[in-house]
Every structure is written in C-alpha cells, then in structure tokens.
Design an enzyme around this catalytic site. Structure first.
Site, PDB file in Angstrom:
ATOM      1  NE  ARG A 121      -1.275   2.527   2.814  1.00  0.00           N
ATOM      2  CZ  ARG A 121      -0.707   3.631   3.277  1.00  0.00           C
ATOM      3  NH1 ARG A 121      -0.575   4.707   2.500  1.00  0.00           N
ATOM      4  NH2 ARG A 121      -0.239   3.685   4.509  1.00  0.00           N
ATOM      5  CG  ASP A 122       3.556   4.148   2.975  1.00  0.00           C
ATOM      6  OD1 ASP A 122       3.509   5.073   2.156  1.00  0.00           O
ATOM      7  OD2 ASP A 122       4.160   4.229   4.050  1.00  0.00           O
ATOM      8  CG  HIS A 152       5.276   4.385   9.227  1.00  0.00           C
ATOM      9  ND1 HIS A 152       4.443   3.515   8.579  1.00  0.00           N
ATOM     10  CD2 HIS A 152       5.873   5.120   8.258  1.00  0.00           C
ATOM     11  CE1 HIS A 152       4.531   3.697   7.270  1.00  0.00           C
ATOM     12  NE2 HIS A 152       5.403   4.669   7.056  1.00  0.00           N
ATOM     13  CG  HIS A 200       9.637   7.411   5.878  1.00  0.00           C
ATOM     14  ND1 HIS A 200       9.122   8.052   4.787  1.00  0.00           N
ATOM     15  CD2 HIS A 200       8.694   6.524   6.256  1.00  0.00           C
ATOM     16  CE1 HIS A 200       7.906   7.586   4.512  1.00  0.00           C
ATOM     17  NE2 HIS A 200       7.619   6.658   5.398  1.00  0.00           N
ATOM     18  CB  CYS A 255       9.057  10.311   1.603  1.00  0.00           C
ATOM     19  SG  CYS A 255       8.038  11.674   2.188  1.00  0.00           S
ATOM     20  CG  ASN A 268       7.751   3.300   3.786  1.00  0.00           C
ATOM     21  OD1 ASN A 268       7.326   3.812   4.801  1.00  0.00           O
ATOM     22  ND2 ASN A 268       7.067   3.290   2.641  1.00  0.00           N
TER      23      ASN A 268
END
Lengths: 312, 312
Positions: B27-28, B219, B221, B252, B261
């Site tokens: 997804r992300d 979460h 990065h 990102c 990520n």
C-alpha cells in the site's frame, strides 16, 4: 539549508556527552574507490574535512603501492597536510612502512590485524599470529618514538569465508594488540553483518578481559543497514570513538555490495539529534562529500548527504 | 545462501521477545512508486509476502482514485487476496471509503491523520481538527462493525514546511485518535528526521497521557539513515509493532529523496540477530523484493536486499 537541515535536539539518557569521530574517508574510503584521485584533490579533501570540524582524519597508508595503488602518493600527500591542526594518523603495515612514516614526522600510526585466519591470509598473506609478530616491532618502535598507535581489527563479527566469528577469538587478538602497546583498538565489522546484541556482547567480554571501553573505537559497515543501530548500542555501552567515512566513501571489496563504511553525515545527524558534541558542522561536511562525489563521478551513498543535497 | 545469509543470533537484554511487523509495501510502498503495477502482480506480491511469513500486510487504499491512481484497483484486488490467512488492513479516508471497504468484507481499516497543520492541508485539504472530525464517524461505524482501526499519524517528528514538530502537538492528536476509538496508532516520521532521544521522549509523553506502549506502532523513514537506530530505541522502550516496507518500496514524495520507508529486510536482519521472533523467512522475503524490483524496473534501496542478492 531548510528548516530540516538539522535534526531537533533531544538528548537521551546515559549517553556520552561527546564523541570523537575517527574520519576514515581519505584513507579507507579512497583506498576502496575504483577511481584514483590526484594528490592535490586528496589534500584539499583533508583540508575541507578539517575545516568541517573533524579532529581526527586518517590521511593515507604506507602500505606498498603494489597493494594499494590508490594511495601510492603517501610521501607526496602527507607533507602537504601535516601542518593542519588535527590528528592525522596513517596506516603502517610493517617496519618498512614505519620507517617511511617516521621520516615524514608522522605522530600517529595504525596497524591492521584480522580476527580470522581466512582474512589474515587474504589480506596479509599470513596467519593471524604471524601478522601479530610482524606488528610487534612496529608498535614497539612507534612507542619508542612516542607515536600513538591504533590497532585495527577486521572481521570482528562475521567473515565472508568463515561465517560468524566466535567472540573469544576477537577478544584474544584484541588483547594481543593491547598487550603489544596499542593505545586504542578499532573493532571492525568489515562485512557489516553485526547486530546490536552482538556488539554489546563483544564489548562486555572485552571489558571482562580488562580492555577498557575508553580504549575501544567501533568501525561499522552499512552493508546490511545496521551500522547506526550498532553505533547506538555501542554508545549506550559507553564507547566514545566512532569510525566513519565522509559521504560513505569506500565500498567493501569483500562484501560485493554498493555500501561499505558508515557515512559520517548519517552518524553526525544522529549524534547531533542526541545532543552529543562532535565539533562537526554538518552543512560543511555534506558540501565536502558532494564535492568529492563529483571527483569520483558517483553519487554519495550517504542517505543524509542525498537528502540534504536534494534540498539545496 | 552463503554463510552470511543470516546474522549471528545474540539477544540483547530488555527487548521484547516478539515483534509484529506491519508490512506496508503493497500500500504505502506501491502508492508512492512512479510505476503502477497490474492488479495480478499486486495480488502475487501480497501472496508472496504472506508466504514469507508476514502476518499483517496492508493491502490497498480506498482513497478516491483521483488522488492515488496507483491503487485505483482496490475493489478488484481485495477479493483476490482476502482469503489469505493474514491480517489485511486497508486505508480508508472517509465514510465513502468505509462503505466500499465494508462491502468487500474488510476486517481492518486505517485512517490517516496529520500532526501538523501544513501536512493536513497538503494531504487532506483540511485543518488537523477538520480531518479528525471527518474520521470520527468512520471510526465509530467501523467499531460498530467490529472492524479493527489503526490511526496513522504523519509528521510526528519533523514537517517539511514547519520544521521540528512540538511533542505536545503529536500527543494531542494521538489522544484524539485513541479517544475516538482507534485500536492502535502508527507514529510516522514521514520525512525521516527523527533521532533516538526524540523517539523516546515522544513515547514517554504518550505513556504519561495514558496512551499505552502496547497500542503504539512506529513507522520510520530512512531518508537520513536513522530508521533502524530509531527502531532500536523504540524496542528498548517496549514497542512491539514496527511498520516496514518490503525492499524499502516507496520513496517519500515530500522529502525529495531516493529513500523512504524502512526496508523490511533491514529490520528483519536486526531483529533476527537480536533473537526477536518475527515469523519472517528472510530469504523468501528478499526473493520477493527482488521479484518486485524487476516489475518496478528499479533496484531495491534496501541494503540487506542488495547485499543478499549480490551473493546469490
């Protein structure tokens, strides 16, 4: 630089207030880059690193030029930079190398041992103990000249031929280097496989064998992305000397991967965020790495360099 | 795989025995990749992630296709994978998205809030509080259907427009999401600027405001290379849910950098070395990321994927 040019400073408990970065880009970095850079570019690199606030900059190597052609200009380079107000250690493999270094007035040297037989054979064409015997007169004579000696120890966590390296093996060679008279050790994760618990175990075992944390530097590679997490664990144990390479220069020829040394910028970002003093100006350091990347004609693998230079 | 295909296992004190990885690559990750992949490739990606042992795989997003064209096939994709024996949360922005998700039998959703006004405006075209108001009926109706709700919170550490984000601001929005009925939070360092002390301060402040660590996922990065060091700090605090993206998929778009990520493989390498159970088979996961990188026609930015696939 933008609002995100520096991290927010939030100190964490039980970490040292100050860390000394042992900058290896000019030696370990350039030695492992494909492209050889001209002597004047190397000198300017070292000048810029010093101007960015790095206080210990490993300058070059007195290994025979046949083995490390990238650094064959050690005799030309060292005198150009020797007046800089920073520590400028050089690599010395044997007595012949020491003679060359002493003749130039070098005040700090480093010898490089291996924790594994396979790498001692590959890198030095000797057994581990034969290599130690070779270093013994080098260290003794250096100490006679009041020259500071660092002992590098490679393959402290894993070895590409032997796999995981038993901790007692690393401790044995570490003690031999200290007993020989080394002032400090640099524990190298040459292929980048270490994880934080492994790091802490090795540091504890060394302390039990009376190797003090104050004499230990850590040298992590980012091959598996673990270098900064391992550094954090080492700092939590009290380590205050961390090796890093400006811009992440220098892949590891034995790991066959794009990434080698921990990038100094990634390290400084973390230390700065933790409120740990390094004396380094991150903006100047990043600009230096961008400048050197242009000379090497490849982008820096440092994530911080990429992020900051994308913004500019 | 060679002797170095897995790290040596050396547990560290005071770390959780087990960590749940919330896999966001499908997804992300894919949402932020330039190339849109066919629905059947997405389904196969999710199947392979499940076969590699990931137990929570965020599958897709029910955001309007106009905003996220890469995931416009949510209605086609979800039924293909819904029988897999893993948790398959989906992103839901509003009541319309919830209706679409509920119609497909989705059992877990996620809403996405922002800790800063600038990002709420950029991402949702609303103020922070207007966005929370929009989520309120979504969360309430989801809970009525016994659907598990995750609340994403973006820009918890730094914001590209506002700079460092005050911790009290993050705590306020976190509490609002929990009070609304969210089962868990995911604290996002969307631009990757956090350092470990900052992470620990935020976690402590949340605990003081009665947000338990068990409800908190992190979460991170890797824009500045800090993700794994921050994860280690979070684990030391007791966090047991960590978001990561297979192969490091998904830059990102707000950080203008190559890396986004945290790569699941880099995370698994560390957790495996620390003896922390994740259920993931690193070799299968790496093979999956190499396979997906070929579909996206760009190499994985994960250092572990690069190191392991160079060896093969």
């Amino acid at each position: 630089m933008t609002a995100q040019g520096l991290p927010m400073v939030v100190p964490s408990e039980d970490l040292p207030p100050r860390v000394r970065i042992h900058e290896v880009g000019a030696r370990d970095g350039l030695q492992n880059e494909q492209r050889t850079v001209p002597t004047e570019v190397k000198a300017e690199f070292i000048r810029r690193l010093a101007a960015a606030g790095l206080s210990t900059i490993e300058a070059t190597s007195f290994v025979h030029p046949k083995w490390v052609p990238q650094l064959a200009d050690a005799e030309e380079l060292f005198p150009i930079v020797s007046e800089l107000p920073v520590a400028l250690p050089v690599l010395v493999p044997n007595e012949r190398g020491l003679d060359r270094a002493l003749a130039l007035g070098v005040r700090r040297i480093a010898v490089f041992a291996s924790a594994t037989e396979s790498f001692a054979r590959a890198n030095l064409n000797r057994t581990v103990d034969e290599a130690l015997s070779m270093f013994e007169p080098v260290v003794r004579r250096a100490k006679d000249h009041k020259v500071h000696v660092r002992g590098y120890l490679s393959m402290c966590f894993g070895d590409p031929w032997e796999g995981p390296v038993p901790i007692h093996q690393v401790v044995r060679v570490s003690k031999a280097l200290m007993d020989m008279g080394c002032d400090e050790l640099s524990l190298g994760d040459t292929i980048g496989v270490a994880t934080p618990g492994h790091v802490l175990d090795l540091l504890s075992e060394l302390n039990e064998e009376r190797v003090p944390t104050s004499a230990i530097g850590v040298h992590f590679h980012d091959t598996y992305g673990q270098a900064l997490a391992n550094t954090l664990a080492a700092l939590q144990h009290g380590v205050t000397t961390v090796d890093a390479s400006a811009g992440g220069l220098g892949g590891c020829p034995y790991a066959k991967s794009a990434t080698g040394n921990l990038a100094t910028e990634d390290l400084v970002w973390m230390l700065q965020g933790l409120g740990i003093d390094t004396g380094v100006d991150l903006e100047r350091l990043t600009a230096t790495s961008v400048w050197m990347a242009a000379h090497l004609d490849r982008p820096s693998p440092s994530r911080t360099v990429r992020a900051l230079s994308h913004k500019e």
